[in-house]
Design an enzyme around this catalytic site. Structure first.
Site, short mmCIF file in Angstrom:
data_model
loop_
_atom_site.label_atom_id
_atom_site.label_comp_id
_atom_site.label_asym_id
_atom_site.label_seq_id
_atom_site.Cartn_x
_atom_site.Cartn_y
_atom_site.Cartn_z
N HIS A 78 9.78 73.10 -41.44
CA HIS A 78 10.73 72.36 -42.26
C HIS A 78 11.84 71.78 -41.39
O HIS A 78 12.16 70.60 -41.48
CB HIS A 78 11.32 73.27 -43.34
N ASP A 107 14.88 39.02 -32.98
CA ASP A 107 14.06 40.23 -33.08
C ASP A 107 14.69 41.26 -32.16
O ASP A 107 15.73 41.01 -31.55
CB ASP A 107 12.60 39.95 -32.66
N TRP A 143 13.32 76.37 -35.63
CA TRP A 143 13.29 75.01 -35.08
C TRP A 143 13.95 74.95 -33.72
O TRP A 143 13.73 74.03 -32.95
CB TRP A 143 13.93 74.00 -36.03
N SER A 171 8.99 58.58 -27.97
CA SER A 171 9.23 57.59 -29.01
C SER A 171 10.73 57.33 -29.19
O SER A 171 11.17 56.17 -29.23
CB SER A 171 8.61 58.09 -30.32
N SER A 172 11.53 58.40 -29.27
CA SER A 172 12.96 58.21 -29.47
C SER A 172 13.60 57.50 -28.30
O SER A 172 14.47 56.65 -28.48
CB SER A 172 13.67 59.56 -29.62
N HIS A 255 23.30 69.96 -29.20
CA HIS A 255 24.52 69.52 -29.85
C HIS A 255 24.67 68.01 -29.92
O HIS A 255 24.94 67.48 -30.99
CB HIS A 255 25.78 70.21 -29.34
N GLU A 257 22.30 66.12 -30.12
CA GLU A 257 21.29 65.78 -31.13
C GLU A 257 21.88 65.77 -32.55
O GLU A 257 21.57 64.89 -33.34
CB GLU A 257 20.13 66.77 -31.03
N TYR A 259 24.80 65.00 -33.38
CA TYR A 259 25.58 63.76 -33.56
C TYR A 259 24.69 62.54 -33.61
O TYR A 259 25.04 61.55 -34.25
CB TYR A 259 26.65 63.65 -32.47
N SER A 270 30.56 53.14 -43.13
CA SER A 270 31.60 52.17 -42.77
C SER A 270 31.23 50.75 -43.18
O SER A 270 32.10 49.88 -43.23
CB SER A 270 31.87 52.20 -41.27
N HIS A 304 29.00 76.72 -28.42
CA HIS A 304 29.49 77.29 -29.67
C HIS A 304 28.34 77.72 -30.58
O HIS A 304 28.57 78.38 -31.58
CB HIS A 304 30.46 76.34 -30.40
N HIS A 305 27.11 77.33 -30.22
CA HIS A 305 25.95 77.82 -30.96
C HIS A 305 25.55 79.21 -30.49
O HIS A 305 24.67 79.82 -31.06
CB HIS A 305 24.75 76.88 -30.76
N THR A 330 36.87 63.07 -35.93
CA THR A 330 36.18 63.05 -37.22
C THR A 330 37.17 62.85 -38.34
O THR A 330 36.93 62.09 -39.28
CB THR A 330 35.39 64.36 -37.42
N LYS A 333 38.12 59.31 -38.78
CA LYS A 333 37.13 58.55 -39.55
C LYS A 333 37.31 58.78 -41.05
O LYS A 333 37.33 57.82 -41.83
CB LYS A 333 35.72 58.97 -39.14
N ARG A 452 19.81 84.59 -42.04
CA ARG A 452 18.91 83.48 -42.27
C ARG A 452 17.51 83.85 -41.78
O ARG A 452 17.33 84.85 -41.11
CB ARG A 452 19.42 82.22 -41.57
#
Lengths: 537, 192
Positions: A78, A107, A143, A171-172, A255, A257, A259, A270, A304-305, A330, A333, A452
């Site tokens: 998931h 294009d 994950w 791909s990315s 991290h 990722e 963002y 926006s 921090h993870h 943040t 924004k 979890r």
């Protein structure tokens, strides 16, 4: 201009090719954008079914529906599918569709690479999903695939998982290179960087993040591959390696990722809020700088993870303060969006509803993130449902709502037909209620100590889990309304005008709805949307 | 090839090069992590092995407790026990002790002991003149072996540290016969 020009000249006088090969061989940014979005929608439902499997098992304490081994495969798949298969391709699809028509380019800069970067994805995900049917099952290590769970104790299918991640990464990266080349080289004459729509800006920054960290992800899975098959000991303590190293390298990717998954959402919101507030965006320049600051800060906050791995005090403090610092740009924004709406003549069409829900619910997710960033408190929250609540609040009503908002906002432009507004609003309200009923109780579960990634839980968690499961099914099923609405809108509907929305602004709204297969073959004359009175103050 | 195509191509090359560099950087994080741990002494990674390079004064006034631990990793059947589980030493004093390793199985095996020091801040003050860290130790079936350890605590050790723990984790690295669950794993792997 080589590729683009050849395509333009050979196909300029007729529409797309006929049949299936149109989609296989297409180099058209609109086709590829559509493919990405449809792929993402498919993966959203695949990942969603997995989420509902998880929630169904957690409806009551005890093991009812699935075995714990399969439960672990569901949580892992998931997460992987939603991150790499649903959210990221959706934003790449939006980038493909929108960036060229927002900056007046005919294009994408590298159209053939564009075709390749899309068509890798179905194979990557077919490979990853096929592991669920293999002996020993699919990935079951979360994950985040922490070593040694993903190396020494991994199911045999982990090698397929590693190659699937390699393909997604390729791909990315190709997608990101294309976006950067398009934005930097293909803007219509007269459009400076600081004239670009904010969606284009956020994607430019996201693309740089992708190029910086996707190779690190490829590196870390390669190290896993070498540990598993070639006898190296990157993460194996027996050979002098260190499993904690895995977490450092993974989160150095991980991290930025997160963002990557939220910055384009900021761009979408926006674009939408000024349209329906009928005011120009408040603080455009500060928005650009805030996005760039968030991207830069994302490289120095990864640990921090891992507050609980046994870091020295100095490390805990460093990562705690830098993480808290992210709240500043943040906050800039959020306040800018609120200031944009302040004294605007607001209307509440479906895209605006999703965008408003984004602002409110993403802020809740941001606040729980701030709570998690407090290192001493994190020891309590670590690996509980509080973390699950936090990242689902930033990803579901954050990223996913922004994608929904973008779909409704640009759907009339893409298809030429208006979607059904009543059904859209119904979809919004069901989603909004569903999301909150699902994820808000998880805060309480986490604070009460529910860990979890468990298929069974102590009895005191039963009520909130039951509520969360009901919310999840409400949210999941209401997405079928979205699909129905999109299908109806593609087939028929009230014809949309070129501008579609009263307050729309930007080059994409000067094209017809739907836009011609090849648009902006001649670069359009760019006049600054804020200066020509188009939507002046 | 017109100007725009040239610019696209040169940008493409630059971005591909940065991708390759970042891939390399991912691997560079591995030695960087070790260097960082070495400099800061974090992680209790082993430092200061081998003969002393300078003379250290003996401080008779101060006593430091050094504790020894031995742990087996997963399926490792050996027994590894410190000769004495705790020794009180004066800083600067050279002390010798030993660990006893026994291979109770009926086959020859090779083991490797990975050391770790706690608290990690003490790692750089514990000098191990002779230790069996990272060395491969073969033992025949039922064989027993004394593994000597010679160490010295530097008087520079911060005052707040009164106890140092040196812990060894013993890993089975017998090349041909790997632990049971590993054999199953590679068998299933090759079956696929």
């Amino acid at each position: 201009m080589g590729n683009v020009e050849q395509v333009v000249h050979s196909a300029g006088h007729h529409g797309p090719a006929k049949g299936l090969t149109r989609w296989l061989f297409t180099t058209n940014h609109k086709d590829i954008g559509t493919l990405y979005l449809l792929f993402s929608l498919t993966m959203f439902f695949v990942g969603g079914c997995m989420a509902l499997t998880i929630r169904a098992e957690l409806f009551q304490p005890g093991l009812q529906l699935i075995r714990p081994e399969f439960f672990n495969q569901m949580t892992t798949s998931h997460g992987l599918i939603m991150v790499f298969g649903a959210v990221m391709p959706a934003f790449v699809g939006l980038a493909n569709w929108l960036i060229p028509i927002m900056i007046g380019a005919p294009d994408m800069a590298l159209p053939r690479m564009n075709n390749w970067s899309f068509w890798i994805l179905p194979f990557a995900f077919a490979m990853m999903l096929s592991t669920l049917l293999m002996e020993g099952g699919g990935p079951n290590f979360g994950w985040t695939f922490y070593a040694p769970l993903s190396t020494t104790y991994a199911p045999p299918s982990v090698t397929f998982f590693i190659f699937a991640v390699h393909m997604m990464g390729i791909s990315s990266i190709m997608g990101a290179i294309n976006v950067i080349a398009t934005i930097l080289n293909m803007r219509t004459p007269g459009m400076k960087l600081m004239d670009m729509p904010l969606f284009v800006w956020t994607w430019l920054i996201t693309a740089f993040l992708l190029i910086a960290v996707m190779p690190v992800l490829a590196g870390v899975v390669t190290m896993m591959l070498m540990d598993i098959h070639f006898g190296t000991s990157f993460f194996d303590a027996a050979g002098g390696g260190d499993p904690v190293l895995f977490q450092h390298v993974f989160w150095f990717f991980g991290h930025p990722e997160v963002y990557i998954m939220i910055l384009p959402a900021f761009g979408v919101v926006s674009e939408i809020i000024p349209t329906f507030a009928r005011k120009r965006l408040f603080g455009y320049t500060s928005m650009v700088y805030a996005t760039a600051s968030i991207a830069l800060l994302s490289f120095i906050v990864w640990a921090h993870h891992m507050f609980a791995v046994g870091m020295p005090l100095a490390g805990e403090l460093f990562f705690m303060y830098t993480t808290m610092l992210i709240a500043v740009p943040t906050g800039v924004k959020i306040f800018n969006w609120v200031a944009t709406m302040f004294r605007g003549s607001m209307t509440f069409e479906t895209p605006m509803l999703f965008a408003l829900a984004f602002v409110v619910l993403f802020t809740i997710g941001g606040f729980s993130g701030l709570m998690l960033s407090i290192a001493p408190a994190d020891f309590q929250y670590h690996d509980t449902y509080f973390v699950v609540a936090h990242f689902h609040y930033v990803l579901v009503p954050g990223s996913v709502f922004s994608i929904m908002a973008a779909a409704y906002y640009w759907l009339p432009k893409w298809t030429g037909n208006m979607y059904n507004e009543t059904m859209g609003k119904l979809h919004f309200w069901l989603s909004f209620i569903g999301v909150n009923v699902t994820f808000f109780p998880m805060h309480f579960l986490g604070l009460a100590g529910m860990p979890r990634r468990i298929p069974d839980y102590a009895l005191q968690f039963a009520d909130f889990n039951m509520v969360a499961t009901l919310g999840a099914f409400l949210f999941g099923l209401s997405q079928l309304l979205f699909v129905y609405n999109v299908v109806c809108c593609i087939r028929s509907g009230k014809k949309a005008s070129n501008e579609v929305w009263e307050g729309s602004h930007g080059l994409e709204w000067t094209l017809s709805s739907p836009p011609p297969y090849h648009s902006f073959i001649e670069p359009p004359i760019f006049s600054h949307p804020y200066k020509d009175g188009h939507r002046g103050e | 090839m017109n100007l725009r195509q040239q610019r696209n191509r040169s940008l493409l090359v630059k971005l591909l090069v940065s991708t390759v560099l970042m891939f390399g950087f991912g691997f560079l994080l591995v030695p960087l992590y070790d260097v960082f741990c070495d400099i800061t002494g974090l992680n209790g990674k082993l430092q200061n092995t081998g003969a002393l390079t300078q003379a250290y004064p003996i401080n008779q006034q101060r006593q430091v407790r050094v504790q020894f631990l031995a742990v087996n990793n997963e399926a490792m059947p050996w027994t590894l026990r410190p000769a004495r589980s705790e020794i009180s030493v004066h800083p600067g004093e050279m002390t010798q002790t030993a660990f006893m390793a026994v291979n109770p199985t009926n086959r020859p095996m090779v083991a490797q002991a990975i050391p770790s020091v706690a608290p990690s801040a003490a790692a750089k003050y514990l000098h191990k003149v002779n230790c069996f860290c990272f060395e491969q130790q073969p033992l025949g079936a039922g064989e027993e072996q004394e593994m000597p350890l010679v160490f010295m605590v530097d008087d520079e050790l911060p005052d707040y540290i009164q106890t140092i723990t040196l812990s060894y984790t013993l890993f089975d690295i017998t090349p041909e016969l790997r632990p049971a669950n590993d054999v199953v794993n590679s068998a299933t792997r090759s079956a696929l």
